[in-house]
Motif scaffolding. Structure first.
Motif, PDB file in Angstrom:
ATOM      1  N   UNK A 128      49.828  41.481  49.383  1.00 57.45           N
ATOM      2  CA  UNK A 128      48.609  41.818  48.555  1.00 57.45           C
ATOM      3  C   UNK A 128      47.756  42.529  49.748  1.00 57.45           C
ATOM      4  N   UNK A 129      47.724  41.763  50.811  1.00 59.32           N
ATOM      5  CA  UNK A 129      46.963  42.292  52.135  1.00 59.32           C
ATOM      6  C   UNK A 129      47.313  43.740  52.292  1.00 59.32           C
ATOM      7  N   UNK A 130      48.531  43.798  52.408  1.00 56.11           N
ATOM      8  CA  UNK A 130      48.866  45.412  52.660  1.00 56.11           C
ATOM      9  C   UNK A 130      48.605  46.314  52.028  1.00 56.11           C
ATOM     10  N   UNK A 131      48.698  45.690  50.692  1.00 53.54           N
ATOM     11  CA  UNK A 131      48.322  46.621  49.564  1.00 53.54           C
ATOM     12  C   UNK A 131      46.652  47.246  49.664  1.00 53.54           C
ATOM     13  N   UNK A 138      49.378  42.600  59.876  1.00 54.07           N
ATOM     14  CA  UNK A 138      49.135  42.547  61.347  1.00 54.07           C
ATOM     15  C   UNK A 138      48.557  40.730  61.431  1.00 54.07           C
ATOM     16  N   UNK A 139      49.650  40.054  61.881  1.00 56.30           N
ATOM     17  CA  UNK A 139      49.599  38.672  61.996  1.00 56.30           C
ATOM     18  C   UNK A 139      48.040  38.218  62.831  1.00 56.30           C
ATOM     19  N   UNK A 140      47.903  38.786  63.821  1.00 60.88           N
ATOM     20  CA  UNK A 140      46.720  38.375  64.772  1.00 60.88           C
ATOM     21  C   UNK A 140      45.199  38.640  63.609  1.00 60.88           C
ATOM     22  N   UNK A 141      45.536  39.800  62.997  1.00 62.85           N
ATOM     23  CA  UNK A 141      44.185  39.997  62.304  1.00 62.85           C
ATOM     24  C   UNK A 141      43.849  39.306  60.968  1.00 62.85           C
ATOM     25  N   UNK A 142      45.123  39.258  60.218  1.00 63.31           N
ATOM     26  CA  UNK A 142      45.027  38.573  58.845  1.00 63.31           C
ATOM     27  C   UNK A 142      45.707  37.418  58.674  1.00 63.31           C
ATOM     28  N   UNK A 187      36.281  39.026  51.502  1.00 62.18           N
ATOM     29  CA  UNK A 187      36.313  38.836  52.973  1.00 62.18           C
ATOM     30  C   UNK A 187      37.021  40.029  53.576  1.00 62.18           C
ATOM     31  N   UNK A 188      38.378  40.385  52.833  1.00 63.78           N
ATOM     32  CA  UNK A 188      39.028  41.501  53.533  1.00 63.78           C
ATOM     33  C   UNK A 188      38.137  42.602  53.306  1.00 63.78           C
ATOM     34  N   UNK A 189      37.573  42.860  52.182  1.00 64.66           N
ATOM     35  CA  UNK A 189      36.706  44.144  52.335  1.00 64.66           C
ATOM     36  C   UNK A 189      35.273  43.935  53.448  1.00 64.66           C
ATOM     37  N   UNK A 190      34.842  42.862  53.786  1.00 70.82           N
ATOM     38  CA  UNK A 190      33.779  42.576  54.798  1.00 70.82           C
ATOM     39  C   UNK A 190      34.342  43.057  56.063  1.00 70.82           C
TER      40      UNK A 190
END
Length: 207
Positions: A128-131, A138-142, A187-190
């Motif tokens: 979902x995040x990749x989409x 990226x594990x470090x970021x997400x 949160x992802x958009x932010x």
């Protein structure tokens, strides 16, 4: 070979199924921790040798049960836009077999059903995040967000189970989806907007 529900089953699978049915029957009467391999083989009339030929221990047998029973729900809805449908169908199946799955969800430890469900939801969360980000995860970021989503969803499912699975799974999953859409996506958009402001020459687009 033996035919069950239109599927040809090997002798090996017949034995596994017999052991699985015995464990599920015993779990309807007592907790998993109190059940021994001897109890399982005595119940279905097999030998300990037959048990250990197919499974390492009772945990391995339990893992085989929920893997063979639930994998089809997880693999049938592997697209991002349909993963909530898969989770709903999975919860409906657990509800139909609630005696076993309530106990399965409360049996913790390595390779537990909770862990299996957690890994499934985390994998879907990553997709979902990749989409959303239109880039490789990226594990470090997400990683924290993916872990939060999977842990929260499993916790809610366990709570639903421990309340007797009374709520309609479709309605329950819809509530969970609203949390996901309302909080996680924003949160992802932010994060994306913040990165774009910090790096105006390399804007990150959001579909």
């Amino acid at each position: 070979d033996f035919i069950r529900e239109g599927v040809v089953m090997s002798d090996s699978n017949i034995t596994r199924l017999a052991l699985a049915n015995s464990l599920k029957g015993l779990m309807a009467k007592t907790s998993f921790n109190k059940i021994s391999v001897k109890d399982i083989v005595d119940d279905c009339g097999l030998t300990r040798q037959a048990f250990y030929y197919h499974f390492k221990d009772k945990y391995d047998l339990m893992n085989w049960i929920y893997y063979t029973e639930t994998a089809r729900f997880m693999s049938s809805y592997n697209k991002v836009e349909h993963w909530m449908d898969g989770l709903t169908d999975l919860c409906n199946y657990m509800r139909q077999n609630k005696t076993f799955y309530i106990k399965a969800l409360n049996t913790t430890g390595q390779n537990s059903f909770q862990e299996y469900l957690h890994d499934y939801i985390r994998d879907i969360s990553i997709s979902v995040i990749e989409n959303i980000k239109n880039t490789e995860f990226e594990e470090e970021r997400w990683g924290f967000i993916a872990e939060f989503i999977s842990t929260a969803f499993v916790g809610l499912i366990v709570r639903w189970a421990n309340n007797g699975m009374k709520d309609d799974p479709a309605e329950y999953i819809t509530k969970m989806r609203s949390i996901f859409d309302g909080s996680i996506l924003s949160e992802l958009e932010s994060q994306s907007k913040k990165i774009s402001m910090e790096n105006p020459t390399e804007p990150e687009s959001i579909p």
